[in-house]
Write a protein that holds these residues in place. Sequence first.
Motif, PDB file in Angstrom:
ATOM      1  N   GLU A   4       0.843  -1.197   0.000  1.00  0.00           N
ATOM      2  CA  GLU A   4       0.000   0.000   0.000  1.00  0.00           C
ATOM      3  C   GLU A   4       0.880   1.250   0.000  1.00  0.00           C
ATOM      4  O   GLU A   4       1.881   1.304   0.701  1.00  0.00           O
ATOM      5  N   THR A   5       0.496   2.239  -0.812  1.00  0.00           N
ATOM      6  CA  THR A   5       1.263   3.484  -0.841  1.00  0.00           C
ATOM      7  C   THR A   5       0.763   4.418   0.257  1.00  0.00           C
ATOM      8  O   THR A   5      -0.426   4.692   0.342  1.00  0.00           O
ATOM      9  N   LEU A   6       1.696   4.859   1.091  1.00  0.00           N
ATOM     10  CA  LEU A   6       1.304   5.734   2.199  1.00  0.00           C
ATOM     11  C   LEU A   6       1.366   7.193   1.755  1.00  0.00           C
ATOM     12  O   LEU A   6       0.491   7.983   2.053  1.00  0.00           O
ATOM     13  N   LEU A   7       2.439   7.507   1.032  1.00  0.00           N
ATOM     14  CA  LEU A   7       2.654   8.890   0.629  1.00  0.00           C
ATOM     15  C   LEU A   7       2.993   8.942  -0.852  1.00  0.00           C
ATOM     16  O   LEU A   7       3.801   8.146  -1.331  1.00  0.00           O
ATOM     17  N   LEU A  28       7.702  10.958  -6.122  1.00  0.00           N
ATOM     18  CA  LEU A  28       8.160   9.757  -5.433  1.00  0.00           C
ATOM     19  C   LEU A  28       6.999   9.144  -4.674  1.00  0.00           C
ATOM     20  O   LEU A  28       6.032   9.826  -4.358  1.00  0.00           O
ATOM     21  N   SER A  29       7.114   7.852  -4.396  1.00  0.00           N
ATOM     22  CA  SER A  29       6.061   7.249  -3.589  1.00  0.00           C
ATOM     23  C   SER A  29       6.683   6.401  -2.494  1.00  0.00           C
ATOM     24  O   SER A  29       7.722   5.763  -2.682  1.00  0.00           O
ATOM     25  N   LYS A  72      -2.216   8.767   2.332  1.00  0.00           N
ATOM     26  CA  LYS A  72      -3.355   7.839   2.361  1.00  0.00           C
ATOM     27  C   LYS A  72      -4.446   8.288   1.391  1.00  0.00           C
ATOM     28  O   LYS A  72      -5.635   8.292   1.718  1.00  0.00           O
ATOM     29  N   GLY A  73      -4.017   8.743   0.225  1.00  0.00           N
ATOM     30  CA  GLY A  73      -4.967   9.109  -0.808  1.00  0.00           C
ATOM     31  C   GLY A  73      -5.630  10.473  -0.647  1.00  0.00           C
ATOM     32  O   GLY A  73      -6.467  10.849  -1.447  1.00  0.00           O
ATOM     33  N   GLU A  74      -5.256  11.209   0.413  1.00  0.00           N
ATOM     34  CA  GLU A  74      -5.846  12.542   0.594  1.00  0.00           C
ATOM     35  C   GLU A  74      -4.787  13.622   0.454  1.00  0.00           C
ATOM     36  O   GLU A  74      -3.658  13.463   0.937  1.00  0.00           O
TER      37      GLU A  74
END
Length: 248
Positions: A4-7, A28-29, A72-74
């Motif tokens: 899962e990508t956090l940032l 970057l992720s 978190k997608g926001e």
Amino acid sequence: KTAETLLEVNNIEVIYNHVILVLKGVSLSVPKGGITALLGGNGAGKTTTLKAISNLLQAERGEVTKGTIDHKGENIAELNPAALVKRGVIQVMEGRHCFEHLTVEENLLTGAYTRTDGRAAVAKDLEMVYEYFPRLAERRKSQAGYTSGGEQQMVAMGRAMMSRPDMILLDEPSMGLAPQLVEQIFQIVKRLNEEQGTTFLLAEQNTNVALKYSHYGYILENGRIVMDGPAAELRENPDVKEFYLGMS
Ligand code: ATP
């Protein structure tokens, strides 16, 4: 495996004083549960990238003029650092920044200021910090200003831990420390990552040690990402070897 990508930082530009373009489209992720390194020489833009994420640019007359930053997608671009801490994201600044006149323990407790889960929970985490940094337990009553550079780096990290973060943005933890201490600090990063699940995005000039402890790396040059990949691959890359691994 797809973590899962956090940032997610997407194509950001940062300008200082309305004129100096320092980040020229950085993406970057950061995967949840990983240690991601942001590498590059002096002035490449590592600190600026971390400050853009935690919204600390304003004080230096810097601003993000393009791109997006999602946690978190926001979108977190408008959040102040305190709001970010509540979301579980905290930055440990370059150069430690202890409260010099407070004791080591008082410094650590300032890290818990946003918490609302009570004294017992905070006391428990203080013991956890002392378990990770036995040296700080020995120095708990010492004035922070009189402790060594290594101890101050530990205080800065311990203070961040006291906010119960999911993610720590760690700026240049090796700066000014003897090689043995640098290894110690990175060992603790690794332990925190493995035992607490803390995600790290760390900026480092010391490519050797950063790639030894990270899972993935991005290399910044002059405000642009010029290379990225799993740490093990970057360590074997001829250009990385020639330009980065020899010098640190
Ligand atoms: P360092 O290891 O020196 O911290 P870095 O990769 O973290 O290097 P930054 O500190 O992000 O690099 O700096 C990137 C560029 O932005 C440098 O050229 C620097 O001079 C410039 N810069 C940084 N802060 C400011 C500021 N407040 N005003 C103007 N220019 C700045």
